[in-house]
Write an enzyme that holds these catalytic residues in place. Structure first.
Site, short mmCIF file in Angstrom:
data_model
loop_
_atom_site.label_atom_id
_atom_site.label_comp_id
_atom_site.label_asym_id
_atom_site.label_seq_id
_atom_site.Cartn_x
_atom_site.Cartn_y
_atom_site.Cartn_z
CG ASP A 398 -2.25 0.67 1.00
OD1 ASP A 398 -2.23 1.77 0.42
OD2 ASP A 398 -3.31 0.15 1.41
CG ASP A 512 -7.03 3.42 -3.45
OD1 ASP A 512 -8.27 3.39 -3.64
OD2 ASP A 512 -6.53 3.46 -2.32
CD GLU A 515 -12.91 6.79 -5.73
OE1 GLU A 515 -12.80 5.56 -5.73
OE2 GLU A 515 -12.05 7.55 -5.25
#
Length: 928
Positions: A398, A512, A515
């Site tokens: 991550d 990630d 949006e």
């Protein structure tokens, strides 16, 4: 003005108005015949009118003691047929507000929990709409003009619309409504163009002229699939609305949301606007998929796709009916006639594109967490997995691998050994995947951070209305946002990845926050006043604003304003990322994206976002992955054991069992929580997790073949039960079980403290995957034993599953002998297939570099036929054939005419081992 037809579920008939038969060309002077609805229901309507008028007269005579005086036309509309005239949220709708729009006002009590129920303000039967002024034939269908003579209540009504109807195929209809005079934004999605009109469509289309509407029927049954005359069409610049009746309540799709697979039609609204938020019921989530599948009575299915990327909402009501509301673009509908649900999804993907073939390693087990803290700790986890011989194909990191959370950097202290870790993974046949965000840090000293400096120099970021880079805030602090609608950005993205890959040779990418997510609303300077950031109507988005936790809708991008492109951001990033991976590695790309839009499956898979370590989250993952199967994104899964919160050993064991059957299987965890990879649990739990992963790895040949069929023709991989049993109404609401393909039934445990599970077994013979023992079901719910170490799997009669002796990586598994599981039907037949290639090269099917085998059983003879031969199959052997459901003990077994030893068990399982047959050679096996 003609009235809108208020359908009742008992009378699903066409509109009560003048209609034009399919294929006709006419003007209003040549209108067609009177619709048959009047003939069948005239007396009923007369009776309702009479009773309504009587009530109205009594109210007048009584001086109002019966309540507010209402026009008869309003009382005529049943509650379930009231279409909302005032859908604005957070407005107390008064009679004055409602009647200012020319609508009917009747107060009704709200639903439990304060949810919106029957609308208080609704359209009267004579509300002004468009009329169909002309209709003419074209080579592909028809073209018409629609006119609105009275303005509706949103600004900038478009008075003249163009209607285009194309009969594209016998099972696909295309209907598009747009401004007749001025171009409008349309989604820049590649779609197939019809070259000739369908010759034998399985649908018929009628039109209502005044008010305008379409009525679509299935020819074989007469079922009305769409009837848009139930409410007025509104087409303003920033408010487009069209409603339709539905032929049943069995509606699926319309993502991305968290909830049951089968939607509730009890006054619910589904909003489509990409948003960064932990999956929560009723919220608009990461992706936007304006597509639904509907099951009709009798088992037929159809689908509807609205090709529109603007913010929208879909209102569902118990009529049953559906209302589309979007705030931009055009109304561009594709309707898919199936007639079965599998065919509907195939037809949908013929428009949006079939999913990419993943590399084989993508189907292995993936492990990740936020908070490893260092590359050495990450390395220790991978080593521990190997020490326990637990299968793992990919290790992930991550954002903690980055230097200051900046893309394309590595923390020079904590992750200094990252290149060595990746080298070690590769030596062990494993892969490395890292995260990337689209927000590029804007605060580094000039000249010190190439991604921002070069992006700024080339003008590749989203800009404000003043032409300056829009600055928001994400993990690294203040950031600019890459504009992936600009082709030049794709080159810059590639160059960044090339530079990083030279240092850390990653194999796949996890995109990630796309949006795109923003820790601010809009930008550091807010958003300018205007109707892009504050439109006349805002759908029911979380935060009540288009700019909530994202960038300004007014932001400028190369292709259009962000108002139009927001829902496409993740798709455009995925496309650029997949393209870059192909250029860097020369192999099939592996990309997992959080935000998605139709056609995303061509470029990436998806995970279901930042779930929680709770039992209900584990359950909700099943309708989530099944919905994305409908959306053409088969490579999908949830964070196994939950992302946020702390898991328990029981929950994680059960979740690993379920997650081993996600098409994309990754265990992922947040920072500051205890580790949840399989190595940290008790020996019993660790063994249960290892065993179920070994089961997954044994099934990789079967799973890989399912993905080939998805890539080739749009089959689903994980599949709802009703896809295979569409006439079994008991399957229509099932979302606690699922199938792999046609034939492997997965029944997980989804609640704590139990050692059994209730599962529905559709009618027919099913076999226990592990033992071959038979279950003959009449279509019933059965109690299945489910101790903590056991996941129930059943094989459907008539199937042949190719499985393989598992190893700890997909690469090592590939070299092991195959075993063929034959699940005989009650008539003694079975069929299966196997697709085999090198597992990673580009376009192997398209280039012919593959093998394809078909397996068949009839009259006690198993045959393996090589339909296409490639070089890879010469390295693999078939070791065992197991036949489930052999009712009598054989006296002998013949392999290519030569007698072979065998075993036969009391549960009717015949096994022939030590075959040593090359996969590249066909053979026959006969039992007498």
């Amino acid at each position: 003005m003609k009235s809108y037809q208020k359908l009742t579920p008992a009378v699903p008939q066409p509109a009560a108005c003048w209609v034009e038969e399919e294929g006709a060309a006419s003007t209003p002077a040549g209108r067609g015949k009177l619709a048959p609805w009047w003939v069948g229901s005239g007396l009923l309507v007369a009776a309702v009118l009479l009773s309504t008028v009587t009530v109205w007269v009594l109210r007048q005579v009584s001086g109002g003691w019966l309540g507010p005086v209402l026009p008869p036309k309003c009382l005529l509309v049943p509650e379930s047929h009231r279409f909302d005239c005032y859908p604005e949220r957070h407005v107390v709708v008064t009679q004055q507000l409602c009647e200012s729009r020319g609508c009917c006002f009747i107060e009704t009590p709200p639903l439990a929990g304060g949810k919106r129920g029957v609308p208080w303000c609704f359209y009267p039967p004579d509300f002004p709409s468009y009329t169909l002024e002309s209709l003419n034939q074209t080579a592909l269908g028809m073209v018409g003009l629609l006119a609105r003579r009275e303005k509706a209540y949103y600004p900038r009504d478009i008075e003249i619309l163009r209607l285009d109807v194309e009969f594209e195929t016998d099972t696909r209809l295309h209907i598009k409504i747009t401004d007749a005079a001025n171009p409008r934004y349309e989604v820049p999605l590649e779609v197939p163009r019809a070259t000739k009109k369908a010759e034998n469509p399985i649908y018929s289309l009628d039109f209502s002229w005044d008010p305008f509407g379409v009525v679509l029927r299935r020819r074989a049954t007469g079922t009305v699939l769409l009837n848009t005359t139930v409410a007025p069409l509104i087409f303003a610049d920033q408010f487009l609305q069209i409603a339709t009746s539905l032929p049943s309540r069995f509606l699926y799709g319309l993502g991305e949301h968290r909830g049951t697979l089968l939607h509730s039609l009890d006054w619910s609204t589904l909003t489509l606007w990409a948003r960064d938020v932990s999956p929560t019921e009723s919220f608009n989530l990461y992706g936007a998929h304006p597509f639904y599948l509907l099951m009709e009575e009798g088992g037929n299915a159809h689908g509807v796709f609205l090709l529109n990327s603007n913010a929208m909402e879909v209102a569902l009501q118990p009529t049953p009916a559906l209302t589309w509301r979007t705030i931009g673009g055009v109304l561009d509908f594709y309707i898919f006639l199936g007639p079965d649900p599998n065919m509907v999804i195939q037809q949908y993907q013929q428009v949006i594109g079939f999913p990419a073939m993943p590399p084989l390693w993508a189907l292995g087990f993936h492990l990740c967490r936020w908070g490893y803290g260092s590359s050495n700790e990450t390395w220790q986890t991978a080593r521990a997995m190997r020490n326990y011989q637990i299968p793992q194909d990919a290790q992930w990191n991550d954002i903690d691998y980055m230097d200051g959370y900046r893309d394309f950097t590595v923390d020079p202290q904590k992750f200094a050994s990252l290149p060595s870790l990746v080298e070690d993974l590769h030596k062990h046949g494993q892969r490395y995947v890292m995260i990337l965000d689209p927000g590029i840090s804007s605060t580094s000293p000039r000249g010190s951070y190439w991604p921002f400096d070069e992006g700024l120099r080339r003008g590749l970021f989203l800009n404000t209305t003043h032409g300056q880079p829009l600055i928001g805030q994400v993990w690294p602090g203040f950031t600019a946002f890459a504009d992936f609608s600009n082709p030049d950005t794709q080159q810059w993205w590639l160059e960044n990845l090339q530079r990083f890959h030279a240092h850390v040779p990653f194999d796949g990418l996890w995109i990630d926050m796309n949006e795109p997510s923003n820790f601010m609303d809009g930008s550091e300077d807010g958003c300018p006043p205007g109707e892009l950031d504050s439109p006349p109507y805002t759908p029911a988005v979380l935060g009540d604003s288009l700019v909530s936790k994202t960038v300004c809708a007014s932001a400028k991008q190369k292709a259009s304003v962000h108002y139009n492109l927001h829902n496409l951001y993740g798709l455009m990033e995925a496309k650029a990322t997949a393209s870059a991976l192909i250029q860097i590695r020369g192999k099939r790309p592996f990309v997992i994206s959080r935000s998605t839009f139709p056609s995303q499956g061509r470029y990436s898979g998806h995970w279901l976002g930042d779930n929680r370590s709770q039992w209900k989250d584990m359950y909700y993952s099943i309708p989530g992955l099944l919905s994305f199967s409908l959306f053409g994104i088969p490579l999908v899964g949830a964070d196994i054991c939950g992302f946020s919160g702390s898991t328990s050993e029981e929950l994680c064991t059960r979740w690993m069992q379920l997650g081993a059957f996600y098409p994309f299987a990754r265990n992922h965890n947040t920072q500051n929580e205890k580790a949840q990879d399989p190595t940290v649990f008790s020996p019993a739990a660790r063994t249960a997790m290892k065993d179920v992963l070994l089961t997954r790895y044994s099934l990789l040949p079967f799973l890989y073949t399912l993905f080939h069929r998805a890539h080739l023709q749009g089959d689903t991989v994980a599949r709802p039960l009703f896809f295979e049993f569409p006439r079994d109404v008991a399957t229509l609401g099932l979302d606690r079980q699922f199938l792999w393909g046609r034939s492997l039934l997965v029944t997980p445990v989804l609640e704590p403290g139990v050692d059994s599970v209730m599962g529905y077994v559709p009618r027919g013979v099913w076999y226990d995957f592990y033992t071959g023992s038979l279950v003959n079901s009449s279509g019933e719910t059965l109690k299945m034993s489910a101790p903590l170490e056991h996941l129930n799997l059943h094989v459907r009669e008539g199937a042949i599953l190719p499985i393989q002796k598992p190893a700890t990586t997909s690469e090592a598994t590939r070299g092991n002998p195959l075993r063929l599981i034959v699940a005989l039907s009650q008539s003694g037949t079975a069929w299966g297939d196997l697709f085999w290639d090198d597992g990673e090269s580009l376009d192997t099917f398209e280039r012919g570099s593959y093998s394809y085998l078909v397996f068949n059983v009839t009259q006690n003879i198993f045959t393996s036929t090589v339909l296409h031969a490639g070089t890879e199959t010469t390295k693999v052997t078939i070791g065992t054939v197991s036949v489930f459901g052999v009712q009598k003990p054989p006296s002998k077994v013949l392999l290519n005419g030569q007698e072979k030893p065998f075993s036969y068990l009391d549960n009717q399982v015949l096994t022939v081992s030590d075959l040593g047959l090359s996969l590249s050679q066909g053979f026959s096996l006969r039992w007498l």
